[in-house]
Enzyme design. Structure first.
Site, PDB file in Angstrom:
ATOM      1  N   LYS A  33      -3.877  -7.578  -8.429  1.00  0.00           N
ATOM      2  CA  LYS A  33      -2.895  -7.644  -7.405  1.00  0.00           C
ATOM      3  C   LYS A  33      -3.090  -6.561  -6.331  1.00  0.00           C
ATOM      4  O   LYS A  33      -2.842  -5.612  -6.350  1.00  0.00           O
ATOM      5  CB  LYS A  33      -1.420  -7.037  -8.082  1.00  0.00           C
ATOM      6  CG  LYS A  33      -0.314  -7.484  -7.300  1.00  0.00           C
ATOM      7  CD  LYS A  33       0.839  -6.621  -7.285  1.00  0.00           C
ATOM      8  CE  LYS A  33       0.663  -5.150  -6.666  1.00  0.00           C
ATOM      9  NZ  LYS A  33       0.293  -5.048  -5.283  1.00  0.00           N
ATOM     10  N   GLY A  80      -3.623   4.584  -6.372  1.00  0.00           N
ATOM     11  CA  GLY A  80      -2.532   4.693  -5.390  1.00  0.00           C
ATOM     12  C   GLY A  80      -1.784   5.896  -5.571  1.00  0.00           C
ATOM     13  O   GLY A  80      -2.385   6.848  -6.034  1.00  0.00           O
ATOM     14  N   SER A  81      -0.481   5.751  -5.252  1.00  0.00           N
ATOM     15  CA  SER A  81       0.248   7.330  -5.006  1.00  0.00           C
ATOM     16  C   SER A  81       0.649   7.708  -6.401  1.00  0.00           C
ATOM     17  O   SER A  81       0.615   6.934  -7.484  1.00  0.00           O
ATOM     18  CB  SER A  81       1.474   6.969  -4.288  1.00  0.00           C
ATOM     19  OG  SER A  81       2.084   6.090  -5.148  1.00  0.00           O
ATOM     20  N   THR A  82       0.648   9.194  -6.562  1.00  0.00           N
ATOM     21  CA  THR A  82       0.855   9.775  -7.679  1.00  0.00           C
ATOM     22  C   THR A  82       2.515   9.510  -8.073  1.00  0.00           C
ATOM     23  O   THR A  82       2.473   9.249  -9.510  1.00  0.00           O
ATOM     24  CB  THR A  82       0.734  11.298  -7.597  1.00  0.00           C
ATOM     25  OG1 THR A  82      -0.289  11.458  -7.480  1.00  0.00           O
ATOM     26  CG2 THR A  82       1.295  12.039  -8.854  1.00  0.00           C
ATOM     27  N   GLY A 101       1.802   6.081 -10.075  1.00  0.00           N
ATOM     28  CA  GLY A 101       1.185   6.300 -11.086  1.00  0.00           C
ATOM     29  C   GLY A 101       1.904   6.803 -12.280  1.00  0.00           C
ATOM     30  O   GLY A 101       1.768   6.423 -13.512  1.00  0.00           O
ATOM     31  N   GLU A 118       0.519  15.382   0.196  1.00  0.00           N
ATOM     32  CA  GLU A 118      -0.508  14.604   0.739  1.00  0.00           C
ATOM     33  C   GLU A 118       0.153  13.966   1.931  1.00  0.00           C
ATOM     34  O   GLU A 118       1.055  13.137   1.843  1.00  0.00           O
ATOM     35  CB  GLU A 118      -0.700  13.505  -0.560  1.00  0.00           C
ATOM     36  CG  GLU A 118      -1.953  12.718   0.067  1.00  0.00           C
ATOM     37  CD  GLU A 118      -2.467  11.760  -0.845  1.00  0.00           C
ATOM     38  OE1 GLU A 118      -1.530  11.074  -1.466  1.00  0.00           O
ATOM     39  OE2 GLU A 118      -3.478  11.185  -1.179  1.00  0.00           O
TER      40      GLU A 118
HETATM   41  P1  NAD Z   1       1.321   2.898  -3.613  1.00  0.00           P
HETATM   42  O1  NAD Z   1       1.252   3.668  -4.771  1.00  0.00           O
HETATM   43  O2  NAD Z   1       2.454   2.896  -2.809  1.00  0.00           O
HETATM   44  O3  NAD Z   1       0.726   1.553  -3.948  1.00  0.00           O
HETATM   45  C1  NAD Z   1      -0.617   1.165  -4.573  1.00  0.00           C
HETATM   46  C2  NAD Z   1      -0.692  -0.020  -5.145  1.00  0.00           C
HETATM   47  O4  NAD Z   1       0.309   0.022  -6.412  1.00  0.00           O
HETATM   48  C3  NAD Z   1      -0.042  -1.120  -4.164  1.00  0.00           C
HETATM   49  O5  NAD Z   1      -1.035  -2.417  -4.833  1.00  0.00           O
HETATM   50  C4  NAD Z   1       1.275  -1.394  -4.670  1.00  0.00           C
HETATM   51  O6  NAD Z   1       2.015  -2.663  -4.232  1.00  0.00           O
HETATM   52  C5  NAD Z   1       1.246  -0.993  -6.129  1.00  0.00           C
HETATM   53  N1  NAD Z   1       2.552  -0.694  -6.776  1.00  0.00           N
HETATM   54  C6  NAD Z   1       3.303   0.550  -6.064  1.00  0.00           C
HETATM   55  N2  NAD Z   1       4.305   0.965  -7.189  1.00  0.00           N
HETATM   56  C7  NAD Z   1       4.037   0.115  -8.194  1.00  0.00           C
HETATM   57  C8  NAD Z   1       4.587   0.275  -9.446  1.00  0.00           C
HETATM   58  N3  NAD Z   1       5.507   1.025  -9.771  1.00  0.00           N
HETATM   59  N4  NAD Z   1       4.011  -0.570 -10.519  1.00  0.00           N
HETATM   60  C9  NAD Z   1       2.992  -1.375 -10.271  1.00  0.00           C
HETATM   61  N5  NAD Z   1       2.329  -1.486  -9.021  1.00  0.00           N
HETATM   62  C10 NAD Z   1       2.768  -0.880  -7.996  1.00  0.00           C
HETATM   63  O7  NAD Z   1       0.228   3.666  -2.819  1.00  0.00           O
HETATM   64  P2  NAD Z   1      -0.310   3.256  -1.449  1.00  0.00           P
HETATM   65  O8  NAD Z   1       0.427   3.848  -0.103  1.00  0.00           O
HETATM   66  O9  NAD Z   1      -1.008   1.953  -1.145  1.00  0.00           O
HETATM   67  O10 NAD Z   1      -2.001   3.957  -1.282  1.00  0.00           O
HETATM   68  C11 NAD Z   1      -1.852   5.235  -0.790  1.00  0.00           C
HETATM   69  C12 NAD Z   1      -2.116   6.379  -2.031  1.00  0.00           C
HETATM   70  O11 NAD Z   1      -3.521   6.038  -2.939  1.00  0.00           O
HETATM   71  C13 NAD Z   1      -2.366   7.604  -1.456  1.00  0.00           C
HETATM   72  O12 NAD Z   1      -1.584   8.447  -2.551  1.00  0.00           O
HETATM   73  C14 NAD Z   1      -3.944   7.839  -1.968  1.00  0.00           C
HETATM   74  O13 NAD Z   1      -4.432   9.090  -2.370  1.00  0.00           O
HETATM   75  C15 NAD Z   1      -3.917   7.177  -3.189  1.00  0.00           C
HETATM   76  N6  NAD Z   1      -5.472   6.553  -3.318  1.00  0.00           N
HETATM   77  C16 NAD Z   1      -6.128   7.285  -4.333  1.00  0.00           C
HETATM   78  C17 NAD Z   1      -7.534   6.886  -4.682  1.00  0.00           C
HETATM   79  C18 NAD Z   1      -8.278   7.500  -5.881  1.00  0.00           C
HETATM   80  O14 NAD Z   1      -9.428   7.182  -6.105  1.00  0.00           O
HETATM   81  N7  NAD Z   1      -7.673   8.586  -6.416  1.00  0.00           N
HETATM   82  C19 NAD Z   1      -8.187   6.112  -3.619  1.00  0.00           C
HETATM   83  C20 NAD Z   1      -7.619   5.511  -2.646  1.00  0.00           C
HETATM   84  C21 NAD Z   1      -6.059   5.892  -2.767  1.00  0.00           C
END
Ligand code: NAD
Length: 494
Positions: free
Chosen positions: A188, A240-242, A245, A396
């Site tokens: 996704k 993605g974001s903590t 997560g 962050e």
């Molecule tokens: P985000 O968590 O908002 O979204 C990430 C993805 O998850 C998107 O595809 C979003 O649609 C989906 N998503 C969001 N909430 C969800 C849920 N409850 N259930 C299932 N899917 C969900 O993050 P973002 O704003 O897209 O990305 C930025 C974040 O990603 C930053 O915090 C960054 O540090 C982190 N990141 C981490 C790494 C790593 O390897 N540790 C790498 C790149 C980015």
């Protein structure tokens, strides 16, 4: 085979179907995602928005391919051959892939041509090398006098959920090991970056990946949440974001699904007092500000010895104020726009917060960079006089904002580096590599660099503390897509 497109040409990017079951499937609804250029603020493409019904179709296809299809039943060598074909096709499409990512999320071409498609291709090659040597099945003598066959079997149907900042980088680290292990996948993509995933789908199809083995449905948070909770999914691989997560981990916990999480960071670069400042500042321009600061591993806390604090602040201010900000398709650009207006607002609000917390802006600040009147830009900013307890030093920001913090003695530098809920990355800069390695051993982070920070795909990558669970890359990253099975034999295998 790749056609080089003019970097400003956005014709022909629209899509009207999802990649499900090995072909192009009409969406369940007429909901659309508009992909907007962060530089021009214009819509550059429309793709269908995945809804729960589309996710259900994708999971059903992946489930069928796993439960009944050939992929999990092929030998590792047979799967490796298909991924080798994919790797060859990917290599030929890297320029187009990087260009698409620059268009959709504004990654500067200079960074995109390094990390947005060459690095994913290097991941494929690294995983292939690991898979060729991997212990898929071994026979152990056993402790009871009879042999035991220990197997690594595919974990099942995988949900792969990447963010927008490094979309291919974070898809490839999941899809390739999953495929090599014999899993099937539903990806996704984030709504900001669906276009690169469509190109990847075409390459997988051309490579001969059997139907239903990879399915791709872009959508937002609710679509992702539906995928995570779907009973047909065996493992969730998320970057993605903590905050997201934590939500995903709790659903997986309830359902006892396997889960791996790559989350946020607030990493520190420690400059020891013998540092070669020019080298360190060049390094920090990259490690702190790569991808316009939209990088999970960005080292945005700069820890400087008090004896050299003013010198470090001056050098960083000079270097950052000289960085080229603007159109991400210009090869000279070092800092592009933020992915979206909400991200521009978020970063700007942190710049305002830093000032109100008492930190001192030495370059940058609020407002648009000079010479730009459109696009979601912020001014690359360096804060001095930052205390580790300030929110700009703890949270962050995900933009081009550095905070320089003074320390007295290496003990305190390590303590400040560890004064974070995160633990993803870090660096130390010193003329004494042994001293650097000593610091590296004491900072609680999943990856660390001594006078450099280059991710090596042969080694595990991931976070301590709130930066994640599990590891990507290396044999450890491949192992995340396998279940261990022990088969007890009565007598030695013939
Ligand atoms: P985000 O968590 O908002 O979204 C990430 C993805 O998850 C998107 O595809 C979003 O649609 C989906 N998503 C969001 N909430 C969800 C849920 N409850 N259930 C299932 N899917 C969900 O993050 P973002 O704003 O897209 O990305 C930025 C974040 O990603 C930053 O915090 C960054 O540090 C982190 N990141 C981490 C790494 C790593 O390897 N540790 C790498 C790149 C980015």
């Amino acid at each position: 085979m790749t056609q080089l497109r003019d970097p400003h040409d956005t014709t022909g990017l629209d899509r009207d179907a999802f990649f499900i079951g090995g072909g192009w499937t009409a969406p369940a609804t007429d909901q659309v995602i508009e992909v907007v250029s962060p530089h021009t603020e214009q819509v550059i493409a429309r793709v269908p928005e995945g809804t729960p019904a589309d996710i259900d179709a994708a999971v059903a296809a992946a489930r069928r391919a796993f439960d009944e299809g050939p992929w999990p039943r092929m030998t590792p060598a047979e799967r490796i051959a298909v991924i080798e074909a994919f790797s060859g096709l990917y290599a030929g499409a890297m320029v187009e892939m990087a260009g698409l990512i620059t268009l959709e999320m504004g990654s500067p071409t200079s960074f995109a041509n390094l990390a947005q498609s060459p690095a994913p291709w290097m991941q494929i090659e690294a995983f292939l090398a690991i898979a060729r040597e991997f212990g898929w099945e071994e026979t152990r003598p056993g402790a009871l006098g009879a042999p035991v066959v220990v197997r690594r079997e595919p974990v099942g149907v995988v949900a792969a959920i990447p963010p927008w900042n490094v979309p291919q980088f974070t898809i490839m680290s999941k899809v390739v090991p999953a495929l090599l292990a014999g899993c099937t996948v539903v990806v996704k993509p984030a709504p900001e970056t669906p276009l690169d995933a469509y190109l990847m789908a075409e390459l997988l199809q051309q490579a001969g990946v059997p139907e239903g083995v990879v399915n791709i449905v872009p959508g937002g948070r609710e679509t992702g949440a539906h995928l995570v909770a779907h009973p047909g999914i065996d493992k969730v691989a998320f970057t993605g974001s903590t905050a997201a997560g934590r939500a995903i981990a709790s659903v997986c916990g309830q359902q006892l699904k396997r889960v791996s999480l790559e989350l946020g960071g607030k990493s520190a670069a420690i400059l020891l007092d013998d540092v070669d400042l020019a080298h360190a500042v060049e390094g920090i321009k990259f490690t702190g500000l790569m991808n316009s600061g939209q990088a999970c591993v960005a080292q945005t806390r700069i820890l400087a010895p008090r004896s050299r604090y003013a010198e470090v602040v001056d050098a960083l201010a000079t270097a950052v104020s000289g960085m080229a900000v603007g159109d991400p398709t210009d090869p000279a650009t070092e800092i592009g726009p933020m992915v979206a207006q909400r991200q521009q607002e978020r970063v700007s609000s942190y710049i305002a917060l830093g000032e109100s917390e008492g930190a001192r802006i030495v370059t940058g600040g609020l407002g648009m960079p000079s010479g730009l009147d459109h696009g979601w830009y912020v001014r690359p900013t360096v804060f001095a006089d930052v205390d580790t307890r300030m929110r700009i030093a703890q949270e962050e920001i995900f933009g081009p904002v550095l905070s320089v913090i003074a320390y007295d003695g290496v003990e305190e530098a390590v303590r400040i580096a560890n004064d974070s809920e995160y633990g993803l990355a870090g660096t130390v800069w010193t003329a004494d590599q042994a001293a650097g390695l000593d610091v590296a051993r004491r900072v609680r982070a999943g990856t660390y660099g001594v006078n450099t920070y280059t991710m090596d795909f042969a080694a595990p990558f991931g976070g301590f503390k709130a930066s994640g669970l599990g590891r990507e890359f290396g044999p450890e990253g491949l192992g995340q897509y396998t279940e261990l099975k022990s088969v007890y034999l009565e007598t030695p295998a013939g």
